[in-house]
Design an enzyme around this catalytic site. Structure first.
Site, PDB file in Angstrom:
ATOM      1  N   LEU A 171       0.823  -1.202   0.000  1.00 22.77           N
ATOM      2  CA  LEU A 171       0.000   0.000   0.000  1.00 22.77           C
ATOM      3  C   LEU A 171       0.861   1.257   0.000  1.00 22.77           C
ATOM      4  O   LEU A 171       0.613   2.194   0.744  1.00 22.77           O
ATOM      5  CB  LEU A 171      -0.924  -0.007   1.221  1.00 22.77           C
ATOM      6  N   ASP A 172       1.899   1.273  -0.839  1.00 21.86           N
ATOM      7  CA  ASP A 172       2.848   2.382  -0.832  1.00 21.86           C
ATOM      8  C   ASP A 172       2.361   3.586  -1.632  1.00 21.86           C
ATOM      9  O   ASP A 172       3.105   4.174  -2.414  1.00 21.86           O
ATOM     10  CB  ASP A 172       4.207   1.913  -1.381  1.00 21.86           C
ATOM     11  N   THR A 173       1.089   3.936  -1.470  1.00 19.40           N
ATOM     12  CA  THR A 173       0.561   5.161  -2.055  1.00 19.40           C
ATOM     13  C   THR A 173       1.369   6.343  -1.535  1.00 19.40           C
ATOM     14  O   THR A 173       1.741   6.372  -0.364  1.00 19.40           O
ATOM     15  CB  THR A 173      -0.910   5.343  -1.656  1.00 19.40           C
ATOM     16  N   VAL A 174       1.633   7.331  -2.385  1.00 16.23           N
ATOM     17  CA  VAL A 174       2.444   8.469  -1.957  1.00 16.23           C
ATOM     18  C   VAL A 174       1.597   9.729  -1.915  1.00 16.23           C
ATOM     19  O   VAL A 174       0.536   9.818  -2.537  1.00 16.23           O
ATOM     20  CB  VAL A 174       3.649   8.680  -2.902  1.00 16.23           C
TER      21      VAL A 174
END
Length: 335
Positions: A171-174
């Site tokens: 879930l490495d949304t930035v």
């Protein structure tokens, strides 16, 4: 007052092996945003510059290196909101656009430009329409394969075989939030979505009120707030978490308590998520009261959240690897 920018690499599970790399890209993104502010750029310009850095790093799940759909393609979501005007621009399930945040920024900016015959400019563009708009406005478009990193390809092959997606690990949304030297705020986020997502799926990173919120319309008479959320898009969309946090922090009396209450009552205990066992969400928040006293806050229900922040008066960013110890984690920095 000095400008401030903060960025995050998502709320989820970040392997300890890569913490140093995540911290480095967050620091680089902060510096890019601060450079924009020091050169007279707005908060909107600064969050765009910071997120471009995050999109270009294959470590993150945004832009290059995004998670692949079940068709083994990259489809990205992104959005930007200008607190000064309350203008929002988003794009969803977009292919081939090198930096989706640039497309979201263009959609946001062009809403202030009048169209002939009284036509209304778009707020959100998806799929092929978004790609066509990007091309017609000169944004960089690349072959789809150039957006696939080796890491994303390996993950796709692994989870395609397992047929069981461990979403909490991917879930490495930035995102980024910023307040410029005039006191105006902006927020942005960008995401490649869940691994093995259905083609055409649009997550919170593209949607109004879910991925971001920014409001400094009346900064002299009311507080200003910028929010960028991260986690499982479906959970964030159903709770419209970004807007809920912004409203509660903006109208509350003590930002840390206000954020904690919103995350607890309107996310963890939300009726919309009553059947969800593992609720995955996090938020990065900048708040400034009408005396221009600024607080930076973050909270998450996931195991980790990595972020960095920097003032224009500072020589280097501060970075934080925030860990969950069997409870919702909340902290703040005051300026």
């Amino acid at each position: 007052m000095p400008g401030i920018i903060a960025v995050h690499c998502g709320a989820g599970f970040h392997s300890q092996k890569f913490h140093h790399n995540y911290k480095n890209v967050c620091k680089t993104a902060c510096k890019a945003g601060v450079d924009v502010l020091k050169n007279g750029g707005s908060a909107v310009d600064a969050v765009k510059a910071a997120v471009i850095v995050l999109e270009d790093d294959p470590l993150t799940n945004a832009g290059f290196g995004s998670n692949l759909t079940t068709d083994a393609e990259v489809e990205c979501d992104a959005s930007i909101m200008d607190g000064k005007t309350l203008t929002f621009g988003g794009c969803g399930a977009v292919k081939k656009v090198k930096n989706p945040i640039s497309l979201a920024h263009m959609i946001c900016v062009k809403q202030s430009e009048p169209l002939p015959l009284g036509l209304v400019p778009p707020t959100l563009l998806v799929g092929s329409g978004g790609l066509k708009y990007a091309r017609s406005n000169g944004l960089k478009v690349v072959n789809s394969k150039k957006l696939i990193s080796e890491k994303a390809r390996r993950q796709f092959e692994k989870y395609k075989q397992l047929l069981e997606v461990k979403q909490c690990e991917l879930l490495d949304t930035v995102g980024a939030v910023c307040i410029d030297d005039s006191g105006h705020v902006a927020s942005a986020c960008s995401s490649g979505g869940l691994i093995l997502k259905v083609p055409g799926r649009v997550g919170q990173a593209a949607l109004y009120g879910s991925g971001i919120w920014a409001d400094s319309l009346d900064k002299s008479g009311a507080s200003s707030v910028a929010v960028s959320t991260t986690g499982c898009g479906e959970h964030l969309i159903q709770t419209q978490l970004a807007r809920e946090i912004a409203n509660d922090v903006k109208n509350g009396s003590f930002p840390p308590s206000d954020l904690n209450r919103t995350m607890t009552e309107k996310f963890m205990k939300s009726d919309h998520l009553r059947d969800v066992k593992q609720k995955m969400g996090g938020a990065l928040v900048l708040h400034a009261n009408n005396k221009m006293e600024v607080s930076l806050l973050w909270g998450h229900s996931t195991e980790t959240m990595i972020l960095a922040f920097m003032k224009t008066s500072s020589d280097k960013p501060k970075v934080c690897s925030s860990d969950l110890w069997n409870r919702f984690f909340l902290t703040s920095e005051n300026y």
